[in-house]
Design a protein around this motif. Structure first.
Motif, mmCIF file in Angstrom:
data_model
loop_
_atom_site.group_PDB
_atom_site.id
_atom_site.type_symbol
_atom_site.label_atom_id
_atom_site.label_comp_id
_atom_site.label_asym_id
_atom_site.label_seq_id
_atom_site.Cartn_x
_atom_site.Cartn_y
_atom_site.Cartn_z
ATOM 1 N N VAL A 1 0.770 -0.986 0.001
ATOM 2 C CA VAL A 1 0.001 -0.019 -0.044
ATOM 3 C C VAL A 1 0.921 1.094 0.108
ATOM 4 N N TYR A 2 1.948 1.397 0.785
ATOM 5 C CA TYR A 2 2.810 2.489 0.927
ATOM 6 C C TYR A 2 3.389 2.726 -0.338
ATOM 7 N N ILE A 3 4.138 1.540 -1.080
ATOM 8 C CA ILE A 3 4.880 1.904 -2.326
ATOM 9 C C ILE A 3 3.842 2.389 -3.469
ATOM 10 N N SER A 4 2.774 1.650 -3.468
ATOM 11 C CA SER A 4 1.713 1.897 -4.427
ATOM 12 C C SER A 4 1.128 3.247 -4.210
ATOM 13 N N PHE A 5 0.932 3.876 -3.047
ATOM 14 C CA PHE A 5 0.570 5.032 -2.910
ATOM 15 C C PHE A 5 1.747 6.285 -3.309
ATOM 16 N N ARG A 6 3.067 5.978 -2.905
ATOM 17 C CA ARG A 6 4.236 6.784 -3.430
ATOM 18 C C ARG A 6 4.397 6.819 -4.898
ATOM 19 N N LYS A 7 4.016 5.557 -5.646
ATOM 20 C CA LYS A 7 4.155 5.678 -7.031
ATOM 21 C C LYS A 7 2.954 6.133 -7.709
ATOM 22 N N LYS A 8 1.725 6.006 -6.878
ATOM 23 C CA LYS A 8 0.293 6.351 -7.822
ATOM 24 C C LYS A 8 0.001 5.286 -8.644
ATOM 25 N N GLU A 9 0.390 4.145 -8.389
ATOM 26 C CA GLU A 9 -0.155 3.164 -8.962
ATOM 27 C C GLU A 9 -0.006 1.764 -8.298
ATOM 28 N N LEU A 10 -0.765 0.785 -8.551
ATOM 29 C CA LEU A 10 -0.592 -0.589 -7.708
ATOM 30 C C LEU A 10 0.802 -1.143 -8.105
ATOM 31 N N THR A 11 1.599 -1.402 -7.283
ATOM 32 C CA THR A 11 2.926 -2.032 -7.194
ATOM 33 C C THR A 11 3.173 -3.415 -6.587
ATOM 34 N N ALA A 12 3.599 -4.235 -7.242
ATOM 35 C CA ALA A 12 4.032 -5.678 -6.505
ATOM 36 C C ALA A 12 5.360 -5.362 -5.863
ATOM 37 N N ILE A 13 5.305 -5.423 -4.708
ATOM 38 C CA ILE A 13 6.543 -5.091 -3.796
ATOM 39 C C ILE A 13 7.766 -5.972 -4.437
ATOM 40 N N TRP A 14 7.293 -7.283 -4.804
ATOM 41 C CA TRP A 14 8.493 -8.479 -5.349
ATOM 42 C C TRP A 14 9.111 -7.900 -6.634
ATOM 43 N N LYS A 15 8.471 -6.929 -7.258
ATOM 44 C CA LYS A 15 9.352 -6.413 -8.557
ATOM 45 C C LYS A 15 10.164 -5.355 -8.257
ATOM 46 N N GLY A 16 11.440 -5.261 -7.727
ATOM 47 C CA GLY A 16 11.922 -4.050 -7.505
ATOM 48 C C GLY A 16 12.301 -3.848 -6.025
ATOM 49 N N PHE A 17 11.566 -4.399 -5.235
ATOM 50 C CA PHE A 17 11.530 -3.843 -3.877
ATOM 51 C C PHE A 17 11.778 -4.614 -2.727
ATOM 52 N N PHE A 18 11.333 -5.866 -2.505
ATOM 53 C CA PHE A 18 11.267 -7.114 -1.812
ATOM 54 C C PHE A 18 11.451 -8.407 -2.689
ATOM 55 N N SER A 19 12.618 -9.105 -2.739
ATOM 56 C CA SER A 19 12.561 -10.240 -3.608
ATOM 57 C C SER A 19 11.701 -11.646 -3.116
ATOM 58 N N TRP A 20 11.440 -12.514 -3.758
ATOM 59 C CA TRP A 20 10.872 -13.614 -3.625
ATOM 60 C C TRP A 20 11.583 -14.492 -2.390
ATOM 61 N N GLY A 21 12.902 -14.347 -2.632
ATOM 62 C CA GLY A 21 13.778 -15.051 -1.499
ATOM 63 C C GLY A 21 13.448 -14.600 -0.200
ATOM 64 N N ASP A 22 13.658 -13.112 -0.343
ATOM 65 C CA ASP A 22 13.370 -12.467 1.170
ATOM 66 C C ASP A 22 12.034 -12.738 1.811
ATOM 67 N N ILE A 23 11.184 -12.679 0.974
ATOM 68 C CA ILE A 23 9.747 -13.121 1.428
ATOM 69 C C ILE A 23 9.705 -14.457 1.890
ATOM 70 N N LEU A 24 10.314 -15.647 1.409
ATOM 71 C CA LEU A 24 10.094 -16.858 1.627
ATOM 72 C C LEU A 24 11.105 -17.094 2.817
ATOM 73 N N PHE A 25 12.024 -16.425 2.838
ATOM 74 C CA PHE A 25 12.910 -16.616 3.863
ATOM 75 C C PHE A 25 12.093 -16.121 5.433
ATOM 76 N N ILE A 26 11.355 -14.969 5.426
ATOM 77 C CA ILE A 26 10.973 -14.576 6.558
ATOM 78 C C ILE A 26 9.868 -15.421 6.875
#
Length: 136
Positions: free
Chosen positions: A41-66
């Motif tokens: 929500v925060y990144i989408s708000f800042r970019k003024k469009e719906l943004t998938a965080i795993w595209k350039g912000f948080f990798s799938w490896g990071d998400i799967l690890f946590i």
């Protein structure tokens, strides 16, 4: 290598099997879901469009690890681990990546170092968390 994350999750379950409560793992998962949704929500708000965080912000490896390490912690401990681990990850990155000009942080890699340190110093860290909570 995606297959390492289920192995890691299995190892975390095995390591903490005697005191593992699935309700706690579910709460930890909900905490991660809340954080990832808030970040989206925060990144989408800042970019003024719906943004998938795993595209350039948080990798799938990071998400799967946590997600994979959620069985290691009770919920309050997991919140502390995630918070302090993220701060330590940034500090480690700033210390080791000086002058390299990297634009990304290997979050899962650094957080895995924090996880190993947690497992080695579990008793001392738990006493510190109890002190933060006002318990003795």
């Amino acid at each position: 290598m995606w297959f390492l994350f289920p192995l890691l999750a299995g190892a975390c379950i095995w390591y903490n099997y005697e005191s593992l409560e699935w309700k706690t793992v579910a709460f930890n998962g909900l905490f991660i879901l809340f954080l990832l949704a808030s970040l989206t929500v925060y990144i989408s708000f800042r970019k003024k469009e719906l943004t998938a965080i795993w595209k350039g912000f948080f990798s799938w490896g990071d998400i799967l690890f946590i997600i994979a390490v959620t069985p290691l912690f009770e919920t309050v401990q997991y919140i502390y681990f995630f918070t302090f681990g993220t701060i330590l990850t940034l500090m480690i990155h700033l210390l080791f990546a000086r002058g390299e000009g990297r634009k990304t942080i290997p979050y899962a890699g650094y957080l895995s170092l924090v996880s190993v340190a947690y497992l080695i110093f579990t008793e001392q860290i738990n006493h510190f968390f109890l002190f933060l909570n006002g318990s003795r």
